[in-house]
Structure formats: C-alpha cells, structure tokens
Design a protein around this motif. Sequence first.
Motif, short mmCIF file in Angstrom:
data_model
loop_
_atom_site.label_atom_id
_atom_site.label_comp_id
_atom_site.label_asym_id
_atom_site.label_seq_id
_atom_site.Cartn_x
_atom_site.Cartn_y
_atom_site.Cartn_z
N LEU A 169 0.82 -1.21 0.00
CA LEU A 169 0.00 0.00 0.00
C LEU A 169 0.86 1.26 0.00
O LEU A 169 0.57 2.23 -0.72
N LYS A 170 1.92 1.24 0.80
CA LYS A 170 2.82 2.40 0.83
C LYS A 170 3.49 2.60 -0.53
O LYS A 170 3.62 3.73 -1.01
N THR A 171 3.89 1.49 -1.16
CA THR A 171 4.52 1.56 -2.48
C THR A 171 3.55 2.10 -3.52
O THR A 171 3.92 2.92 -4.37
N LEU A 172 2.31 1.64 -3.47
CA LEU A 172 1.30 2.11 -4.42
C LEU A 172 1.05 3.60 -4.28
O LEU A 172 0.89 4.32 -5.28
N LYS A 173 1.04 4.08 -3.03
CA LYS A 173 0.80 5.51 -2.81
C LYS A 173 1.93 6.35 -3.42
O LYS A 173 1.67 7.33 -4.14
N ILE A 174 3.18 5.97 -3.14
CA ILE A 174 4.32 6.71 -3.67
C ILE A 174 4.32 6.67 -5.20
O ILE A 174 4.55 7.69 -5.87
N THR A 175 4.05 5.49 -5.75
CA THR A 175 4.03 5.33 -7.20
C THR A 175 2.93 6.17 -7.84
O THR A 175 3.10 6.72 -8.93
N ALA A 176 1.79 6.27 -7.16
CA ALA A 176 0.65 7.03 -7.71
C ALA A 176 0.99 8.50 -7.88
O ALA A 176 0.54 9.13 -8.84
N TYR A 177 1.77 9.06 -6.95
CA TYR A 177 2.19 10.45 -7.09
C TYR A 177 2.96 10.65 -8.40
O TYR A 177 2.72 11.60 -9.16
N ILE A 178 3.90 9.75 -8.65
CA ILE A 178 4.74 9.87 -9.85
C ILE A 178 3.91 9.66 -11.11
O ILE A 178 4.04 10.40 -12.10
N LYS B 203 -9.66 6.12 3.54
CA LYS B 203 -9.00 5.46 4.66
C LYS B 203 -8.45 6.47 5.67
O LYS B 203 -8.63 6.32 6.89
N GLU B 204 -7.78 7.50 5.15
CA GLU B 204 -7.13 8.48 6.02
C GLU B 204 -7.94 9.75 6.22
O GLU B 204 -7.53 10.63 6.98
N LYS B 205 -9.08 9.83 5.49
CA LYS B 205 -10.00 10.97 5.64
C LYS B 205 -9.28 12.32 5.46
O LYS B 205 -9.41 13.23 6.27
N LYS B 206 -8.54 12.41 4.33
CA LYS B 206 -7.79 13.64 4.03
C LYS B 206 -8.31 14.24 2.72
O LYS B 206 -8.39 13.55 1.70
N LEU B 207 -8.61 15.53 2.76
CA LEU B 207 -9.11 16.23 1.58
C LEU B 207 -8.10 16.20 0.45
O LEU B 207 -8.47 16.14 -0.73
N PHE B 208 -6.83 16.25 0.79
CA PHE B 208 -5.77 16.28 -0.22
C PHE B 208 -5.88 15.09 -1.18
O PHE B 208 -5.75 15.25 -2.41
N TYR B 209 -6.14 13.91 -0.64
CA TYR B 209 -6.26 12.72 -1.49
C TYR B 209 -7.52 12.78 -2.35
O TYR B 209 -7.54 12.30 -3.49
N TRP B 210 -8.59 13.38 -1.81
CA TRP B 210 -9.81 13.55 -2.60
C TRP B 210 -9.55 14.45 -3.80
O TRP B 210 -10.06 14.23 -4.90
#
Length: 441
Positions: A136-145, A197-204
């Motif tokens: 999951l951590k890897t997917l998040k970092i990869t998604a940014y790129i 999952k983290e309830k953060k507007l930034f990800y939305w």
Amino acid sequence: MLDSMLTLKLHYIIRINKRTLPCIALSLYLLQEMIYAIFSIAFGGGGTARIFTIIVMYLPLIAMLFFQGDKRDVKDFYVLMALIAAFFCVTYLFHPEYYEWFFEGSYPIKTVIFRPDQCIFAYLFFRVIKDPKDILKTLKITAYILLLYYSYQLLHALSVGYWLYNSTGEVEKWSYNLNYGYNHLLVMAIFGYFAMKEKKLFYWILCGISVLEIILGGSRGPLVGVGIFGILLILRFFKEMDMRLRVFLIVASIFALILFVGIGLETILQWVSSIIKSLGISSRTIDMLLQGEIADDNNRSRIYETAIQMIRNGGLFGYGAYGDRYVIGNIAFVGYCHNIILEILIDFGILLGGIFCLRMFYASIKIMFFAQEKEWGDIYMILFVSVTKLFLSGSFWYSEAFWGALAVWISYKKAVKKKKSQMEMKGNEEWTIVQRRSHQG
C-alpha cells in the motif's frame, strides 16, 4: 554484517534494505512506461531502450540475492510460468493454424507474454512483497509519480491537439487515447482509497484530478471503472464512515438526482462542454454523450455474438490459448473478444473456464469484503478497479492488474494459512504446558 554494509540511505528518503528492495522493484515495474519514455529520449526508442528498462526494473530483485537470510518463497510464480508455457505448447500442438497469432502480427507471445517486462510478471513483483502495508505504501508513492506523468501526457496532447497511437504497427493521430483512461484507473483508485482510509481532503483532490483527466484524455470505457470504484468504496467503508460523511453522501445523491430530473443530463453536459471548450479543451466522452453516441458498441455486439457461438461449439475444453484470435481476428484486427468472461470460456472451455470464472467471482467478493486481513482486501480492490477494463476491452493476457490481483489473492491465502498454523502451534504449546502442570500437581 553484509546486511549493514548494503543498507544505505539515499537523500534521507529511500532506505535500501531487504525489505524495501522488493517495494522499489514493484514501483519501477509500475513506472516502466515512463522509464521507457526516458530511455527512448536517450537511445531513440526500440530494443536498446527496452533492455535498459528491464535491467532497471530487475536490479532491486537481483540485489535482494546479496542479503543473507532473505528467502522469498515465490515458487508458485515459476509453477505459473511453467503452466502458461505448457498451455501455449499444447494449444499449438492441437492448433498449428494459430501460428500467425502466436509468432507474428501485433501480439506475438515472445513479446507480449514471455518478455520479462510484460503483464504476467506483475505476479512476481506483487508476490515478492510479504507485508500488505508495504504494498500500500509503495502504491501511494508510485501514484504520485504516475499522476505527474499522466498529467504531462494529457497537457502535451492538448497542446498539440492529438494523441499519437500505435494500434496496427503504424503511428496514427487520435483525438483521444484508448489506454490513457484505463491506465489512470489505478491512480484514481489508489488516491480514492487513501482519501477514504485516512479521511484527508488532499487525497480527494488528487482523486478528482485523476477522474477529470480520465474524462478529458481517455475513452468512455474507464467511466465504468470509475462508477464501480465509487460503489466498492462505499460498500467497503460504510461502517467506518462517520455520520457527517454518510449524511453528505445521501444529500449529494439526492441533490444530483434532483439536478438530473429538474435540469436534465443533456443541459448539464452542455454547460460542462461549453466551460471545457472555452478553455480550448475538448472531451470525446462528453461529446459522445451530447450526440447520443455513448452507447455505440464499436462492433462489440458482433464480436460478442461470435464469441458466444464459439463457446457453444467449443465443447468442455475450449480452443486453447489465444483461442478467440483465430476467429475474432476476422472481425477485429486485435483478435481478442473484449470481455474477460467470454475470453476465459473460449480459451479454457465451459468446464474449466466456468469453474475459474465462478471461483474468481467468489474470491473477489470474499477478499474485498470479508477478508480476515483487511489490507490484502484493500489492495485487491484497488487492482480490481483496473481489472474492470477487461469487461469491455483488452485481454487478461495483457493486464498487469489481473495478474497482480491473482498474486495478491495467493499472498492473502498464504498469510491466512500461516496465521492459522501459528495459532494452532501456540494452542498446542499452551496445552502442553497445562498437561505438564497437571502431571506435576
């Protein structure tokens, strides 16, 4: 000693050790399109750029061999590759007429099946990571790129007014990109998952950007994946939602319904279209909705009818690997039937194919909503969103998400089995201690 010598810290961000190396490998695998584009600038594309891309992808896995005590049990990957190779060999023995589809044309198996950067190898890159939190951590970092890369692709296409698309061996100029929207589904699903999952507007916001780019640059098919993901997300997290979010979803749904009924979908789309065009941007998907062409099947109905007829005539064991190509290729140049269920039933037959489809449906529901270890189910859900492409387009042989999801399912089953074994062992030890104490008493 060797572990400590090989553990390095790069810019205080990436720690290189036997736990992070497979994560880096997975990230590089998912970023291979971008890596290939970079090497193409240096080497002019072609085989040289592809070789360097593969080397970069596999370097972390090779480096893992230098760590003592790092034993990754991925024998099932070698079994999978052996079974696939045997499947193609047996098919060719019974169907030598498949020669052109196996070894020539746009999709020869040496290039799109067995080359080590292709989709089947997604199984290896996902299986080699044992902790779902690391994935999951890897997917998040990869998604940014990936979001940055996809945004660059879209902006470039909008600036020149077309996409370069290679579907028949010749580069053509298209107003949209068939793969762009489908590729973007993974990014959207990752950010949507972490937003909930983290309830953060930034990800939305990032998830919203991804959806917007799918609409502007992709075809209409990925919108089905967007809708399915919304439903899966609500079902997965409904119990964990606070009351405010539940009320918001209900009110938003009612407001959207009133808007559609009162104003009309066509009027809303015209507003959106006029705003987009005022910015010098066009969207094929919105234009098709306005023109009433969104339901056009692009010859899909004829392909599906032919595929169903093949299943009826194929008997219990089907036509073998690439079984649909020989017949469907007369209707569509790509050869595959644009539906994973039909393709599996044609390749494996009603008996084995039917069992596999039912098993796949059961496994998907179980791991996404009833998994004993939620993180594995969440990873599967993210990949499943990309797999939805296969219900409308593509082939499971060419889907990273399909083979990645299969690897996640196997990892989940092994993790549950290991946990159960540990609990039984602990129970036996406790029972042994009780027995000893009773004898001593």
